[in-house]
Design a protein around this motif. Structure first.
Motif, PDB file in Angstrom:
ATOM      1  N   GLY A   7       6.472  -7.138  -8.617  1.00 23.47           N
ATOM      2  CA  GLY A   7       5.323  -6.465  -9.236  1.00 23.47           C
ATOM      3  C   GLY A   7       5.744  -5.220  -9.993  1.00 23.47           C
ATOM      4  O   GLY A   7       6.372  -4.321  -9.446  1.00 23.47           O
ATOM      5  N   ILE A  10       1.963   0.221 -11.329  1.00 30.66           N
ATOM      6  CA  ILE A  10       2.262   1.636 -11.091  1.00 30.66           C
ATOM      7  C   ILE A  10       3.141   1.778  -9.835  1.00 30.66           C
ATOM      8  O   ILE A  10       4.125   2.526  -9.829  1.00 30.66           O
ATOM      9  N   GLY A  11       2.800   1.042  -8.787  1.00 25.66           N
ATOM     10  CA  GLY A  11       3.550   1.134  -7.536  1.00 25.66           C
ATOM     11  C   GLY A  11       4.972   0.607  -7.683  1.00 25.66           C
ATOM     12  O   GLY A  11       5.934   1.262  -7.289  1.00 25.66           O
ATOM     13  N   GLU A  30       8.274  -9.099 -12.553  1.00 25.82           N
ATOM     14  CA  GLU A  30       6.857  -8.993 -12.914  1.00 25.82           C
ATOM     15  C   GLU A  30       6.390 -10.322 -13.511  1.00 25.82           C
ATOM     16  O   GLU A  30       7.045 -10.873 -14.390  1.00 25.82           O
ATOM     17  N   GLN A  31       5.216 -10.785 -13.050  1.00 24.49           N
ATOM     18  CA  GLN A  31       4.737 -12.094 -13.516  1.00 24.49           C
ATOM     19  C   GLN A  31       4.321 -12.101 -14.989  1.00 24.49           C
ATOM     20  O   GLN A  31       4.444 -13.121 -15.667  1.00 24.49           O
ATOM     21  N   ILE A  42      -7.356   6.492 -16.011  1.00 24.97           N
ATOM     22  CA  ILE A  42      -7.012   6.717 -14.608  1.00 24.97           C
ATOM     23  C   ILE A  42      -6.915   8.223 -14.403  1.00 24.97           C
ATOM     24  O   ILE A  42      -6.359   8.932 -15.241  1.00 24.97           O
ATOM     25  N   VAL A  43      -7.513   8.687 -13.309  1.00 24.65           N
ATOM     26  CA  VAL A  43      -7.443  10.115 -13.032  1.00 24.65           C
ATOM     27  C   VAL A  43      -6.243  10.370 -12.135  1.00 24.65           C
ATOM     28  O   VAL A  43      -5.936   9.584 -11.238  1.00 24.65           O
ATOM     29  N   ARG A 102      -4.423   4.160 -18.551  1.00 29.50           N
ATOM     30  CA  ARG A 102      -3.532   3.510 -17.583  1.00 29.50           C
ATOM     31  C   ARG A 102      -2.310   2.892 -18.289  1.00 29.50           C
ATOM     32  O   ARG A 102      -1.188   2.947 -17.778  1.00 29.50           O
ATOM     33  N   LYS A 124       8.232 -13.459 -14.409  1.00 23.08           N
ATOM     34  CA  LYS A 124       8.787 -13.968 -13.151  1.00 23.08           C
ATOM     35  C   LYS A 124       7.722 -13.873 -12.070  1.00 23.08           C
ATOM     36  O   LYS A 124       7.440 -12.787 -11.542  1.00 23.08           O
ATOM     37  N   TYR A 126       6.496 -14.490  -8.460  1.00 24.26           N
ATOM     38  CA  TYR A 126       6.944 -14.763  -7.085  1.00 24.26           C
ATOM     39  C   TYR A 126       6.094 -15.874  -6.493  1.00 24.26           C
ATOM     40  O   TYR A 126       4.863 -15.871  -6.615  1.00 24.26           O
ATOM     41  N   ASP A 155       2.898  -6.231  -5.301  1.00 24.42           N
ATOM     42  CA  ASP A 155       2.223  -7.240  -6.114  1.00 24.42           C
ATOM     43  C   ASP A 155       0.697  -7.152  -6.030  1.00 24.42           C
ATOM     44  O   ASP A 155       0.001  -8.148  -6.223  1.00 24.42           O
ATOM     45  N   ASP A 289      -1.178  -1.163  -3.636  1.00 24.72           N
ATOM     46  CA  ASP A 289      -2.336  -2.006  -3.321  1.00 24.72           C
ATOM     47  C   ASP A 289      -1.952  -3.221  -2.474  1.00 24.72           C
ATOM     48  O   ASP A 289      -2.804  -3.769  -1.766  1.00 24.72           O
ATOM     49  N   GLY A 299     -10.265   8.152  -6.565  1.00 27.94           N
ATOM     50  CA  GLY A 299      -9.251   8.091  -7.625  1.00 27.94           C
ATOM     51  C   GLY A 299      -7.853   8.267  -7.051  1.00 27.94           C
ATOM     52  O   GLY A 299      -7.042   9.018  -7.579  1.00 27.94           O
ATOM     53  N   GLY A 301      -5.819   5.395  -5.602  1.00 29.99           N
ATOM     54  CA  GLY A 301      -4.991   4.188  -5.409  1.00 29.99           C
ATOM     55  C   GLY A 301      -3.619   4.320  -6.058  1.00 29.99           C
ATOM     56  O   GLY A 301      -2.588   4.033  -5.434  1.00 29.99           O
ATOM     57  N   GLY A 302      -3.595   4.765  -7.308  1.00 23.06           N
ATOM     58  CA  GLY A 302      -2.321   4.916  -8.022  1.00 23.06           C
ATOM     59  C   GLY A 302      -1.485   6.025  -7.395  1.00 23.06           C
ATOM     60  O   GLY A 302      -0.271   5.881  -7.200  1.00 23.06           O
ATOM     61  N   ALA A 303      -2.132   7.123  -7.055  1.00 23.89           N
ATOM     62  CA  ALA A 303      -1.431   8.269  -6.462  1.00 23.89           C
ATOM     63  C   ALA A 303      -0.761   7.868  -5.154  1.00 23.89           C
ATOM     64  O   ALA A 303       0.390   8.232  -4.886  1.00 23.89           O
TER      65      ALA A 303
END
Ligand SMILES: Cc1cc2nc3c(=O)[nH]c(=O)nc-3n(C[C@H](O)[C@H](O)[C@H](O)COP(=O)(O)OP(=O)(O)OC[C@H]3O[C@@H](n4cnc5c(N)ncnc54)[C@H](O)[C@@H]3O)c2cc1C
Length: 392
Positions: A7, A10-11, A30-31, A42-43, A102, A124, A126, A155, A289, A299, A301-303
């Motif tokens: 994946g 961001i993560g 990455e798919q 995105i904040v 984003r 790619k 998985y 992912d 995630d 706000g 999830g990304g952080a």
């Protein structure tokens, strides 16, 4: 020591940068065939900006995004409930929050990862784990395989790696749908120089508007609705639906939606997951995630995906093998899971508060926002946004 990351969101990209910084040989699979500018705004709260500093990309992100200088809460008719003390917060944390597209954030992480020697293989997908004893060996849908000492699953919220490791766990529907848009819109009450914008609250419905940088604005709506409704709407229908829902709202709201091309509007039903008790098995772990889908109300999830990446790399800086690697992954869970549990819970509570429908509850809530803004938005969120990640 070799790491495979499944994946390139961001993560995954944050983890690739963090592990590379402490000397790992990293390949991201990455798919998608390409990593292009998609998504909405995105904040990035102070903890995200600090994580981006550790990843050496904060300057670029701050240059492309825009600081949040104004954050108003209003009723759907436009009455001001409160202004969040964003200046005070910026002083406290030595940075304001930022809003960024984003796709821009993603591109910055991607190009930096490539610059420091991360390998990214696109297209790619998985499909399964072959072995996790001698090394983590995985298979892709094109029939190829890859092997490494460590496997990090980034992912996303419907993680296939998570399902494979711990069995399938059903996501929890939040009770609302998000609609997000990006457009060009000017309003003298919300000048670009000030940054930020407002959030207007209705009955089971809210609408947020903010500057995004590069002259663009970002808006989002959250609308209570039964699960699955509207899933197959076309972009034109989604826009029509949003216009219909918000037609009588505070004056810039309908105009903001009207000014957005349907192709720049996205919609998703919103889910999280009951927090898992484990994220790791042997030489495999989950981050972002994949490990902890959360509702977007804080706000974070990304952080939190970025924080995961940094903490994981910090624990793996001595490149442990065998038992020591398994122990380091357990340590990762011990450090991260308690913090994430609280944030998942707090995001749900915030969602409940923001999506209330009963008129009496709305009155009480709006009064609380008027009189207790510091307690509700500053003190309560300090443990989340005041976090300082370790330096790599
Ligand atoms: C409406 C909404 C608003 C949000 N707002 C904010 C916000 O303001 N601030 C914030 O910090 N967070 C926000 N979030 C949360 C944030 O978007 C996520 O938490 C974050 O993107 C998680 O990153 P990730 O890398 O873990 O997962 P993802 O971004 O989902 O990335 C997963 C990647 O894995 C790839 N992948 C999936 N399956 C496979 C496979 N089988 N093989 C190979 N690759 C695969 C995907 O293509 C994707 O590139 C919001 C979320 C939503 C839904």
């Amino acid at each position: 020591m070799k790491a495979i990351i499944i994946g390139g969101g961001i993560g995954g990209l944050s983890c690739a940068i963090a592990l590379r910084k402490v000397g790992w040989d990293v390949t991201v699979f990455e798919q998608n065939e390409n990593l292009t500018e998609t998504g909405a705004g995105i904040v990035l709260a102070a903890n995200a900006i600090k994580a981006l500093k550790v990843l050496d990309v904060a300057d670029r992100v701050q240059g492309e995004g825009t600081p949040v200088g104004v954050a108003e809460l209003r009723t759907w008719k436009g009455s001001l409930l409160t202004r969040l003390p964003v200046e005070k917060q910026a002083m406290r944390y030595s940075t304001p929050s930022y809003l960024i597209h984003r796709g821009s954030l993603h591109s910055i992480l991607y190009s930096h990862a490539l610059d420091i020697g991360v390998t990214v293989q696109l297209g790619k997908k998985y499909t399964g784990l072959i072995d996790s004893n001698e090394g983590a060996e995985v298979r892709f849908t094109d029939g190829t395989t890859a092997k490494s000492d460590l496997l990090v699953a980034a992912d996303g919220y419907r993680s296939k790696v998570r399902d494979g490791l711990f069995g399938h766990s059903s996501l929890r529907y939040s009770g609302y749908r998000a609609i997000r848009g990006i457009g060009n819109f000017e309003d003298p009450r919300y000048p670009l120089a000030a940054g930020g914008g407002f959030e207007a609250l209705g009955k089971g419905t809210r609408f947020g508007f903010s500057h995004l940088g590069k002259g663009r604005i970002f808006w989002f709506a959250a609308i209570n609705e039964p699960e699955g409704q509207g899933t197959f709407l076309t972009p034109e229908e989604i826009k029509k639906h949003a216009l219909q829902k918000f037609r009588n709202w505070y004056s810039p709201v309908p105009a903001v939606i009207e000014a957005t091309p349907p192709s720049d509007i996205l919609t998703h039903s919103i889910y999280d997951l009951v927090p898992l008790r484990k994220w790791s098995k042997g030489r495999i772990t989950l981050i972002g995630d994949a490990a902890h889908p959360m509702l977007p109300n804080l706000g974070q999830g990304g952080a939190q995906a970025m924080e995961d990446a940094i903490i994981l790399a910090n624990l793996l800086r001595d490149k442990p093998t065998g038992e020591a690697l398994t122990e380091a992954l357990k340590q990762f869970e011990n450090v991260r899971i308690p913090r994430i549990r609280k944030i998942v819970h707090q995001s749900r509570l915030m969602g409940r508060l923001m999506q209330l429908e009963s008129p009496m509850a709305l009155t009480i809530r709006n009064t609380a926002f008027r009189v207790a803004v510091n307690k509700l938005f500053i003190t309560r969120l300090h443990p989340v946004v005041g976090y300082e990640p370790p330096i790599l």
